[in-house]
Design a protein around this motif. Structure first.
Motif, PDB file in Angstrom:
ATOM      1  N   MET A 176       2.544   6.245   0.664  1.00 61.04           N
ATOM      2  CA  MET A 176       3.802   5.354   0.266  1.00 61.04           C
ATOM      3  C   MET A 176       3.437   4.006  -0.436  1.00 61.04           C
ATOM      4  O   MET A 176       4.000   3.686  -1.397  1.00 61.04           O
ATOM      5  CB  MET A 176       4.647   5.109   1.535  1.00 61.04           C
ATOM      6  CG  MET A 176       5.409   6.386   1.992  1.00 61.04           C
ATOM      7  SD  MET A 176       6.282   7.479   0.536  1.00 61.04           S
ATOM      8  CE  MET A 176       7.607   6.368   0.413  1.00 61.04           C
ATOM      9  N   GLN A 177       2.416   3.457  -0.027  1.00 63.08           N
ATOM     10  CA  GLN A 177       1.974   2.212  -0.518  1.00 63.08           C
ATOM     11  C   GLN A 177       1.646   2.322  -2.070  1.00 63.08           C
ATOM     12  O   GLN A 177       1.907   1.508  -2.931  1.00 63.08           O
ATOM     13  CB  GLN A 177       0.992   1.671   0.363  1.00 63.08           C
ATOM     14  CG  GLN A 177       0.587   0.201  -0.323  1.00 63.08           C
ATOM     15  CD  GLN A 177      -0.287  -0.659   0.546  1.00 63.08           C
ATOM     16  OE1 GLN A 177      -1.599   0.096   0.851  1.00 63.08           O
ATOM     17  NE2 GLN A 177      -0.360  -1.753   1.034  1.00 63.08           N
ATOM     18  N   MET A 178       0.726   3.584  -2.235  1.00 64.82           N
ATOM     19  CA  MET A 178       0.450   3.448  -3.610  1.00 64.82           C
ATOM     20  C   MET A 178       1.463   4.283  -4.649  1.00 64.82           C
ATOM     21  O   MET A 178       1.434   3.682  -5.808  1.00 64.82           O
ATOM     22  CB  MET A 178      -0.709   5.002  -3.374  1.00 64.82           C
ATOM     23  CG  MET A 178      -1.949   4.315  -2.997  1.00 64.82           C
ATOM     24  SD  MET A 178      -3.373   5.490  -2.889  1.00 64.82           S
ATOM     25  CE  MET A 178      -2.732   6.759  -2.057  1.00 64.82           C
ATOM     26  N   ARG A 179       2.601   4.854  -3.793  1.00 66.40           N
ATOM     27  CA  ARG A 179       3.680   5.079  -4.685  1.00 66.40           C
ATOM     28  C   ARG A 179       4.450   4.024  -5.212  1.00 66.40           C
ATOM     29  O   ARG A 179       4.850   3.913  -6.273  1.00 66.40           O
ATOM     30  CB  ARG A 179       4.686   6.295  -4.004  1.00 66.40           C
ATOM     31  CG  ARG A 179       3.949   7.499  -3.661  1.00 66.40           C
ATOM     32  CD  ARG A 179       5.111   8.236  -3.303  1.00 66.40           C
ATOM     33  NE  ARG A 179       4.656   9.430  -2.421  1.00 66.40           N
ATOM     34  CZ  ARG A 179       5.559  10.566  -2.072  1.00 66.40           C
ATOM     35  NH1 ARG A 179       6.745  10.480  -2.108  1.00 66.40           N
ATOM     36  NH2 ARG A 179       4.908  11.515  -1.373  1.00 66.40           N
ATOM     37  N   GLU A 180       4.642   3.077  -4.245  1.00 66.29           N
ATOM     38  CA  GLU A 180       5.471   2.023  -4.543  1.00 66.29           C
ATOM     39  C   GLU A 180       4.971   0.700  -4.754  1.00 66.29           C
ATOM     40  O   GLU A 180       5.522  -0.134  -5.501  1.00 66.29           O
ATOM     41  CB  GLU A 180       6.536   1.546  -3.252  1.00 66.29           C
ATOM     42  CG  GLU A 180       7.245   2.925  -2.733  1.00 66.29           C
ATOM     43  CD  GLU A 180       8.312   2.528  -1.594  1.00 66.29           C
ATOM     44  OE1 GLU A 180       8.291   1.459  -1.256  1.00 66.29           O
ATOM     45  OE2 GLU A 180       8.832   3.635  -0.972  1.00 66.29           O
ATOM     46  N   ARG A 181       3.735   0.605  -4.545  1.00 64.90           N
ATOM     47  CA  ARG A 181       2.981  -0.827  -4.752  1.00 64.90           C
ATOM     48  C   ARG A 181       1.650  -0.459  -5.598  1.00 64.90           C
ATOM     49  O   ARG A 181       0.663  -1.269  -5.137  1.00 64.90           O
ATOM     50  CB  ARG A 181       2.673  -1.687  -3.374  1.00 64.90           C
ATOM     51  CG  ARG A 181       3.953  -1.957  -2.672  1.00 64.90           C
ATOM     52  CD  ARG A 181       3.882  -2.445  -1.361  1.00 64.90           C
ATOM     53  NE  ARG A 181       5.151  -2.449  -0.596  1.00 64.90           N
ATOM     54  CZ  ARG A 181       5.464  -3.113   0.475  1.00 64.90           C
ATOM     55  NH1 ARG A 181       4.258  -3.684   1.096  1.00 64.90           N
ATOM     56  NH2 ARG A 181       6.654  -3.110   1.117  1.00 64.90           N
ATOM     57  N   GLY A 182       1.524   0.547  -6.394  1.00 64.48           N
ATOM     58  CA  GLY A 182       0.217   0.766  -6.806  1.00 64.48           C
ATOM     59  C   GLY A 182      -0.236  -0.158  -7.524  1.00 64.48           C
ATOM     60  O   GLY A 182      -1.484  -0.604  -7.861  1.00 64.48           O
ATOM     61  N   SER A 183       0.428  -0.986  -8.382  1.00 65.95           N
ATOM     62  CA  SER A 183      -0.141  -2.017  -9.236  1.00 65.95           C
ATOM     63  C   SER A 183      -0.863  -3.189  -8.378  1.00 65.95           C
ATOM     64  O   SER A 183      -1.915  -3.479  -8.791  1.00 65.95           O
ATOM     65  CB  SER A 183       1.058  -2.954  -9.931  1.00 65.95           C
ATOM     66  OG  SER A 183       0.495  -3.779 -10.754  1.00 65.95           O
ATOM     67  N   ALA A 184      -0.370  -3.577  -7.191  1.00 72.01           N
ATOM     68  CA  ALA A 184      -1.112  -4.500  -6.355  1.00 72.01           C
ATOM     69  C   ALA A 184      -2.342  -3.813  -6.010  1.00 72.01           C
ATOM     70  O   ALA A 184      -3.198  -4.546  -5.805  1.00 72.01           O
ATOM     71  CB  ALA A 184      -0.117  -4.663  -5.021  1.00 72.01           C
ATOM     72  N   VAL A 185      -2.493  -2.352  -5.489  1.00 64.40           N
ATOM     73  CA  VAL A 185      -3.447  -1.778  -4.844  1.00 64.40           C
ATOM     74  C   VAL A 185      -4.758  -2.075  -6.197  1.00 64.40           C
ATOM     75  O   VAL A 185      -5.728  -2.312  -5.779  1.00 64.40           O
ATOM     76  CB  VAL A 185      -3.372  -0.526  -4.589  1.00 64.40           C
ATOM     77  CG1 VAL A 185      -4.798   0.427  -4.270  1.00 64.40           C
ATOM     78  CG2 VAL A 185      -2.423  -0.282  -3.545  1.00 64.40           C
ATOM     79  N   LEU A 186      -4.288  -1.615  -7.360  1.00 68.30           N
ATOM     80  CA  LEU A 186      -5.241  -1.775  -8.298  1.00 68.30           C
ATOM     81  C   LEU A 186      -5.670  -2.997  -8.729  1.00 68.30           C
ATOM     82  O   LEU A 186      -6.838  -3.150  -8.999  1.00 68.30           O
ATOM     83  CB  LEU A 186      -4.690  -0.793  -9.600  1.00 68.30           C
ATOM     84  CG  LEU A 186      -4.265   0.583  -9.336  1.00 68.30           C
ATOM     85  CD1 LEU A 186      -3.895   1.242 -10.816  1.00 68.30           C
ATOM     86  CD2 LEU A 186      -5.567   1.451  -8.784  1.00 68.30           C
TER      87      LEU A 186
END
Length: 538
Positions: A176-186
């Protein structure tokens, strides 16, 4: 362009149970009446408290200072008043207590002043100190202080691996974090890539998460040229593909041998949630005060929530609607999770999932039967170990032999127990053996330290005796020399001659004794002449 993928040995394919908790977006847990924040939430030394009861704190304020280099700071999860710094029950299956900071929220949720960190210009040591003081640790379950992993080598890394596999059943917080906050992860991954001078950045995601893969690929396109060396790679779904060594093997083909580190082979691995936390710490100046937690299992509304550290687990469970027959709370997944002593323990940095259990969902295991040495456990072991040999030696308390079979390379994934036809809880035996070895090592270190102190004391006593004897001998020699000199002087004076110097101490003592005898005789003779009666004189 398709990337070549590799396989790792063993692994299993248990039911995933992931769909139910991904139907809704990430929710927010309301502020609880009380936050109980343990000071020790990561690998390493326990931080020491920086606040006292009665003090007012703000969200993000440091309330626990790192204890040495292998440690990580702790921060207030919200603004409010510290009501106590005391021992409370930890989120651990042992039910033991640890020092905690108890905060009564004021409802304002007021942040400290935050500002971006100019990490590009910081020396490496200061950058690591910044991450340490921001409380950033690995969010994949190991909670290893992240600042210890951002030390670049002389030539940099060949591969930086971002672990978004999330292979254990029920857990979907990374998904869910990658779905909704993928930009911050990358963005966090790119920061790590620059710090570590990585040649390429690989984000590995199991292919049973197509929405997360698509979201991360879209985030990469949005970053443009900056993300040129970054690749989002779907990998086959197989537990435990999320293990660091297993994911490295799948993505790069590099097999890290037993007892060695991936950095020795030019590879480093970070969890996707950790990458997001590093981005927030450096680009937003915000320390770690919360994380995404999956609530699943025997509940009516499984979901992922953003949870402040210190929030009681029962507050989060209540939002998901626990069913009446619920009888246990597990932190983590069904394969590697730990049974909690109660539902009042706080959410901590290691809490990626709160799994509510029941007898219907997790029925009691069948009775344990003797090992038939079928070898199924060895076939399923992703670490290429021999679980049945470790089992036999652990059960027989032959811990040295168990170590010969690389006991400490076991990642406790549970694959061996899952496939065991004899229903042997193999991982429980390995954990028992490890704990016994650690306890014995601790006792041995304490005994060695005591022996060293005893031997040092004996050496010190002997040295002091020798020094005392030497001082006494020197003093005696000086006294003898002085007496000899005085005796020689008296003899010389009695003979009207210059005092002779006698080199031999024995002769000097004899001369002195003779001088005393002569003096006494002279005194007696003179006294006798004075005291004679008159008739004797006539």
């Amino acid at each position: 362009m398709l990337r070549q993928l590799f396989k790792f040995n063993g692994g299993i394919k248990p039911p995933t149970h992931k769909t139910d908790s991904t139907r809704e977006s990430i929710g927010i847990v309301p502020l609880p009446a009380e936050l109980v924040i343990p000071l020790h939430q990561s690998v390493g030394g326990p931080p020491h408290p920086l606040v006292k009861a009665g003090e007012a704190v703000k969200k993000g304020q440091r309330i626990g200072a790192a204890d040495g280099n292998v440690s990580s700071a702790i921060h207030a999860s919200t603004s409010g008043r510290v009501t106590a710094v005391e021992m409370r029950t930890m989120a651990h299956s042992s039910g033991l207590s640890a020092l905690c900071v108890v905060i009564e929220p004021d409802g304002r949720d007021e942040w400290i002043e935050t500002s971006p960190v100019r990490w590009h210009s910081l020396p490496p040591d200061e950058l690591r100190d910044t991450l340490r003081d921001a409380g950033v640790v690995g969010l994949g379950g190991a909670v290893f202080p992240s600042h210890l992993k951002v030390k670049a080598g002389r030539e940099g890394l060949k591969h930086l691996v971002i672990n978004g596999a999330e292979c254990e059943p029920f857990i979907t917080c990374d998904d869910m974090q990658m779905r909704e906050r993928g930009s911050a992860v990358l963005k966090g991954a790119l920061i790590l890539g620059e710090i570590l001078q990585a040649g390429e950045i690989l984000v590995g995601i199991e292919d049973n998460k197509p929405e997360a893969v698509a979201a991360m690929q879209a985030a990469k396109l949005a970053l443009g040229e900056k993300a040129a060396r970054l690749s989002v790679v779907p990998i086959p779904t197989r537990y435990p593909a999320g293990g660091a060594k297993q994911l490295i093997r799948v993505l790069t083909g590099i097999e890290v041998p037993h007892g060695q580190r991936s950095t020795d082979y030019g590879v480093q691995c970070f969890n996707s949630g950790t990458a997001c936390a590093i981005y927030e710490a450096l680009e937003l100046g915000r320390p770690m005060v919360s994380r995404i937690v999956t609530v699943a299992g025997n509940v009516d509304r499984p979901r992922n929530y953003e949870v402040l550290f210190g929030t009681p687990m029962r507050d989060v469970i209540a939002l998901a609607g626990p069913r009446p027959d619920s009888d246990r709370v597990i932190m983590g997944g069904p394969m590697m999770g730990f049974l909690m002593p109660n539902d009042a323990v706080p959410v901590i940095k290691a809490t990626n999932c709160i799994l509510v259990g029941s007898k219907a969902l997790f029925p009691p295991p069948p009775p344990e039967m003797p090992c038939i040495r079928c070898g199924e456990c060895a076939k399923a072991c992703p670490a290429d170990l021999q679980p049945f040999e470790m089992y036999w030696h652990s059960r027989a308390r032959l811990f040295g032999k168990a170590q010969e079979y690389h006991l400490f390379d076991c990642i406790e994934c549970g694959c061996c127990a899952y496939v065991c036809p004899s229903n042997i809880p193999l991982v429980d035996y390995y954990r028992f053996a490890k704990s016994e070895i650690w306890a014995r090592e601790t006792e041995k270190e304490a005994a060695d330290a005591a022996r060293e102190r005893y031997e040092f004391r004996l050496l010190r006593d002997e040295r002091e005796k020798q020094e005392k004897a030497a001082k006494l001998a020197a003093k005696a020699a000086a006294t003898k020399a002085k007496l000899a000199e005085e005796a020689a002087g008296r003899n010389a004076a009695a003979e009207g001659e210059a005092p002779a110097v006698i080199d031999d101490p024995k002769k000097a003592l004899i001369a002195e004794a003779l001088a005393r005898v002569t003096a006494q005789q002279s005194l007696i003779a003179s006294t006798t002449k004075v005291d004679e009666p008159p008739e004797a004189q006539a």
